[in-house]
Design an enzyme around this catalytic site. Structure first.
Site, PDB file in Angstrom:
ATOM      1  N   ASP A  36       0.873  -1.178   0.083  1.00  0.00           N
ATOM      2  CA  ASP A  36      -0.180  -0.200  -0.097  1.00  0.00           C
ATOM      3  C   ASP A  36       0.952   1.149  -0.108  1.00  0.00           C
ATOM      4  OD1 ASP A  36      -2.095   1.916   0.463  1.00  0.00           O
ATOM      5  OD2 ASP A  36      -3.174   0.364   1.331  1.00  0.00           O
ATOM      6  N   SER A  67       2.875   1.615  -6.254  1.00  0.00           N
ATOM      7  CA  SER A  67       1.742   1.191  -6.634  1.00  0.00           C
ATOM      8  C   SER A  67       1.531  -0.110  -7.461  1.00  0.00           C
ATOM      9  CB  SER A  67       1.382   2.347  -7.837  1.00  0.00           C
ATOM     10  OG  SER A  67       0.228   2.254  -8.444  1.00  0.00           O
ATOM     11  N   ASN A  91      -6.667  -6.431  -4.420  1.00  0.00           N
ATOM     12  CA  ASN A  91      -7.454  -5.481  -3.754  1.00  0.00           C
ATOM     13  C   ASN A  91      -7.593  -4.018  -3.881  1.00  0.00           C
ATOM     14  OD1 ASN A  91      -9.396  -5.090  -1.273  1.00  0.00           O
ATOM     15  ND2 ASN A  91      -7.612  -4.024  -0.617  1.00  0.00           N
ATOM     16  N   SER A 143     -16.663  -5.273  -8.409  1.00  0.00           N
ATOM     17  CA  SER A 143     -17.837  -4.225  -7.925  1.00  0.00           C
ATOM     18  C   SER A 143     -19.181  -4.467  -8.589  1.00  0.00           C
ATOM     19  CB  SER A 143     -17.351  -2.894  -8.200  1.00  0.00           C
ATOM     20  OG  SER A 143     -18.225  -2.106  -7.790  1.00  0.00           O
ATOM     21  N   TYR A 156     -14.806   3.641 -13.483  1.00  0.00           N
ATOM     22  CA  TYR A 156     -14.973   2.459 -12.401  1.00  0.00           C
ATOM     23  C   TYR A 156     -15.615   1.318 -12.956  1.00  0.00           C
ATOM     24  CZ  TYR A 156     -15.174   0.739  -7.548  1.00  0.00           C
ATOM     25  OH  TYR A 156     -15.089  -0.011  -6.351  1.00  0.00           O
ATOM     26  N   LYS A 160     -13.876  -2.306 -13.511  1.00  0.00           N
ATOM     27  CA  LYS A 160     -14.136  -3.365 -12.537  1.00  0.00           C
ATOM     28  C   LYS A 160     -14.957  -4.479 -13.717  1.00  0.00           C
ATOM     29  CE  LYS A 160     -13.331  -2.460  -8.399  1.00  0.00           C
ATOM     30  NZ  LYS A 160     -11.975  -3.031  -7.783  1.00  0.00           N
ATOM     31  N   ALA A 188     -18.903  -3.411   1.816  1.00  0.00           N
ATOM     32  CA  ALA A 188     -18.208  -3.139   2.987  1.00  0.00           C
ATOM     33  C   ALA A 188     -18.031  -1.665   3.420  1.00  0.00           C
ATOM     34  CB  ALA A 188     -16.826  -3.713   3.127  1.00  0.00           C
TER      35      ALA A 188
HETATM   36  P1  NAI Z   1     -10.043   1.628   0.883  1.00  0.00           P
HETATM   37  O1  NAI Z   1     -10.207   2.769   0.234  1.00  0.00           O
HETATM   38  O2  NAI Z   1     -10.490   1.408   2.479  1.00  0.00           O
HETATM   39  O3  NAI Z   1      -8.829   0.884   0.496  1.00  0.00           O
HETATM   40  C1  NAI Z   1      -8.042   0.849  -0.514  1.00  0.00           C
HETATM   41  C2  NAI Z   1      -6.801   0.947  -0.457  1.00  0.00           C
HETATM   42  O4  NAI Z   1      -6.234   0.631  -1.653  1.00  0.00           O
HETATM   43  C3  NAI Z   1      -6.061   1.916   0.438  1.00  0.00           C
HETATM   44  O5  NAI Z   1      -5.487   1.571   1.397  1.00  0.00           O
HETATM   45  C4  NAI Z   1      -5.427   2.779  -0.757  1.00  0.00           C
HETATM   46  O6  NAI Z   1      -4.222   3.390  -0.271  1.00  0.00           O
HETATM   47  C5  NAI Z   1      -5.010   1.520  -1.760  1.00  0.00           C
HETATM   48  N1  NAI Z   1      -4.305   1.866  -3.054  1.00  0.00           N
HETATM   49  C6  NAI Z   1      -4.915   2.946  -3.701  1.00  0.00           C
HETATM   50  N2  NAI Z   1      -4.407   3.053  -4.710  1.00  0.00           N
HETATM   51  C7  NAI Z   1      -3.293   2.113  -4.857  1.00  0.00           C
HETATM   52  C8  NAI Z   1      -2.365   1.652  -5.845  1.00  0.00           C
HETATM   53  N3  NAI Z   1      -2.104   2.440  -6.907  1.00  0.00           N
HETATM   54  N4  NAI Z   1      -1.487   0.542  -5.466  1.00  0.00           N
HETATM   55  C9  NAI Z   1      -1.761  -0.025  -4.130  1.00  0.00           C
HETATM   56  N5  NAI Z   1      -2.567   0.179  -3.364  1.00  0.00           N
HETATM   57  C10 NAI Z   1      -3.417   1.165  -3.663  1.00  0.00           C
HETATM   58  O7  NAI Z   1     -11.202   0.846  -0.007  1.00  0.00           O
HETATM   59  P2  NAI Z   1     -12.099  -0.543   0.157  1.00  0.00           P
HETATM   60  O8  NAI Z   1     -13.392  -0.367   0.279  1.00  0.00           O
HETATM   61  O9  NAI Z   1     -11.279  -1.248   1.250  1.00  0.00           O
HETATM   62  O10 NAI Z   1     -11.708  -1.146  -1.081  1.00  0.00           O
HETATM   63  C11 NAI Z   1     -10.939  -2.442  -1.421  1.00  0.00           C
HETATM   64  C12 NAI Z   1     -11.413  -2.844  -2.865  1.00  0.00           C
HETATM   65  O11 NAI Z   1     -12.783  -3.114  -2.873  1.00  0.00           O
HETATM   66  C13 NAI Z   1     -11.133  -1.737  -3.962  1.00  0.00           C
HETATM   67  O12 NAI Z   1     -10.701  -2.577  -5.076  1.00  0.00           O
HETATM   68  C14 NAI Z   1     -12.719  -1.492  -4.159  1.00  0.00           C
HETATM   69  O13 NAI Z   1     -12.656  -0.846  -5.607  1.00  0.00           O
HETATM   70  C15 NAI Z   1     -13.396  -2.604  -4.031  1.00  0.00           C
HETATM   71  N6  NAI Z   1     -14.761  -2.475  -3.555  1.00  0.00           N
HETATM   72  C16 NAI Z   1     -15.152  -1.921  -2.539  1.00  0.00           C
HETATM   73  C17 NAI Z   1     -16.545  -1.876  -2.051  1.00  0.00           C
HETATM   74  C18 NAI Z   1     -16.862  -1.519  -0.694  1.00  0.00           C
HETATM   75  O14 NAI Z   1     -18.178  -1.540  -0.405  1.00  0.00           O
HETATM   76  N7  NAI Z   1     -16.047  -1.027  -0.078  1.00  0.00           N
HETATM   77  C19 NAI Z   1     -17.560  -2.023  -3.326  1.00  0.00           C
HETATM   78  C20 NAI Z   1     -17.176  -2.645  -4.317  1.00  0.00           C
HETATM   79  C21 NAI Z   1     -15.843  -2.795  -4.399  1.00  0.00           C
END
Ligand code: NAI
Length: 302
Positions: A36, A67, A91, A143, A156, A160, A188
């Site tokens: 991260d 990244s 993720n 997603s 997005y 996805k 989530a």
């Molecule tokens: P979050 O925003 O809490 O965590 C995402 C993490 O990815 C962050 O820590 C961020 O620093 C990291 N990140 C961003 N760009 C990056 C890069 N270029 N390289 C490495 N790390 C990077 O979001 P969440 O909710 O935990 O999301 C996790 C995954 O689940 C994502 O792919 C999101 O699109 C997907 N998702 C989440 C949903 C939800 O309801 N929370 C719904 C549908 C999909």
């Protein structure tokens, strides 16, 4: 479920869903590479998370701050620290939400770089290791936006949907080497969904409730390959494509003829099926072409 000694790479593991996956695998004795680039002040959030997991579970954890588009560096970190990689959870993710009226090409490119290129590059780097050891598990993150589309998320939604395209093809390439690739579409309460999910239902969709399905898909026992699941709040469900029987017209039929038959084109009530490859479509098309040619004693007109 036994993950003792297995090497798990999780991207975007500093917070949210990624962190919850890391916590679970650490508690099961896995060795972890947590990626991260996210920072809080001068510090990488993932370093803090890693320290916590090492203290709490005695887990072996290394961190990486690249990244995901530089996926080879993330997998290199696993090989350097542990000599192998068994499980990859793609993720990491970001949002740049804008309606079509406001969206710029750069907004589209950035989202695709992180989600699609990131998922591809991490998996590409892990693939030779999976093939050599005849074991690999990949969990890709889709997603509901990629399944159904969402207002303000053209970039997005496209990314996805593309991620599940990666899953489908990778699953087919991996099956002979015991490499299984699946997609989850989670729901989530995390930073990403702050303000999007209603306050009163936030507790029902704690990110921890997504973890058990990810564990199943990461396990030796993983019962599926190339599948897509919606998951959240204890609800786990698989999705598939449904194809209507459609209508067989002469290949040179007019647009008017197609419109006349429109109801049949989309009639799912009779003889619909659930295809998993395009090869039988081609067979049907060829049979229809031949039947028309036989009937007319000559090929359909071009
Ligand atoms: P979050 O925003 O809490 O965590 C995402 C993490 O990815 C962050 O820590 C961020 O620093 C990291 N990140 C961003 N760009 C990056 C890069 N270029 N390289 C490495 N790390 C990077 O979001 P969440 O909710 O935990 O999301 C996790 C995954 O689940 C994502 O792919 C999101 O699109 C997907 N998702 C989440 C949903 C939800 O309801 N929370 C719904 C549908 C999909």
């Amino acid at each position: 479920m036994d993950f003792k000694g297995m090497v798990v790479v999780i991207t975007g593991a500093g917070r949210g869903l990624g962190y919850e996956y890391a916590r679970y695998f650490a508690s099961k004795g896995a060795r972890l590479v947590l990626n991260d680039p996210g920072r809080q002040g001068d510090n990488y959030v993932v370093d803090f998370a890693a320290k916590g997991l090492a203290n709490e579970f005695g887990a072996q954890v290394v961190t990486n701050h690249d990244s995901v588009e530089f996926g080879d560096k993330i997998i290199d970190a696993a090989i350097k620290a542990f000599g192998r990689v068994d499980i990859l959870v793609n993720n990491a993710g970001i949002l740049v939400d804008k309606s079509m009226v406001k969206m710029k090409a750069a907004d589209f490119d950035l989202i695709n770089k992180v989600h699609v290129k990131g998922t591809f590059r991490c998996t590409l780097a892990a693939w030779p290791h999976f093939r050599k050891q005849k074991f690999g598990r990949v969990i890709n993150t889709g997603s509901s936006s990629g399944l159904f589309g969402n207002f303000g998320q053209v970039n997005y939604s496209a990314a996805k949907a593309a991620i599940h395209g990666l899953t489908l093809a990778m699953a087919k390439e991996g099956e002979n080497s015991n490499i299984k690739v699946n997609t989850i579409a989670p729901v989530a309460a995390t930073s990403m969904t702050q303000g999007v999910i209603q306050e009163d239902i936030l507790k029902a969709v704690h990110p921890r409730f997504v973890v058990p399905l990810v564990a199943v898909l990461a396990s030796k026992e993983c019962p599926d390959n190339g599948a897509m699941f919606e998951v959240g709040g204890g609800w786990i469900t698989k999705l598939r494509l449904q194809r209507a029987e459609g209508v067989m017209l002469p290949p040179d039929a007019s647009p008017e003829k197609i419109l006349e038959n429109w109801e049949k084109v989309g009639d799912f009530s009779r003889r619909s099926d659930y295809p998993s490859s395009g090869s039988d479509s081609l067979e049907r098309m060829f049979a229809n072409f031949e039947a028309t040619a036989r009937q007319r004693q000559g090929s359909p007109k071009l």
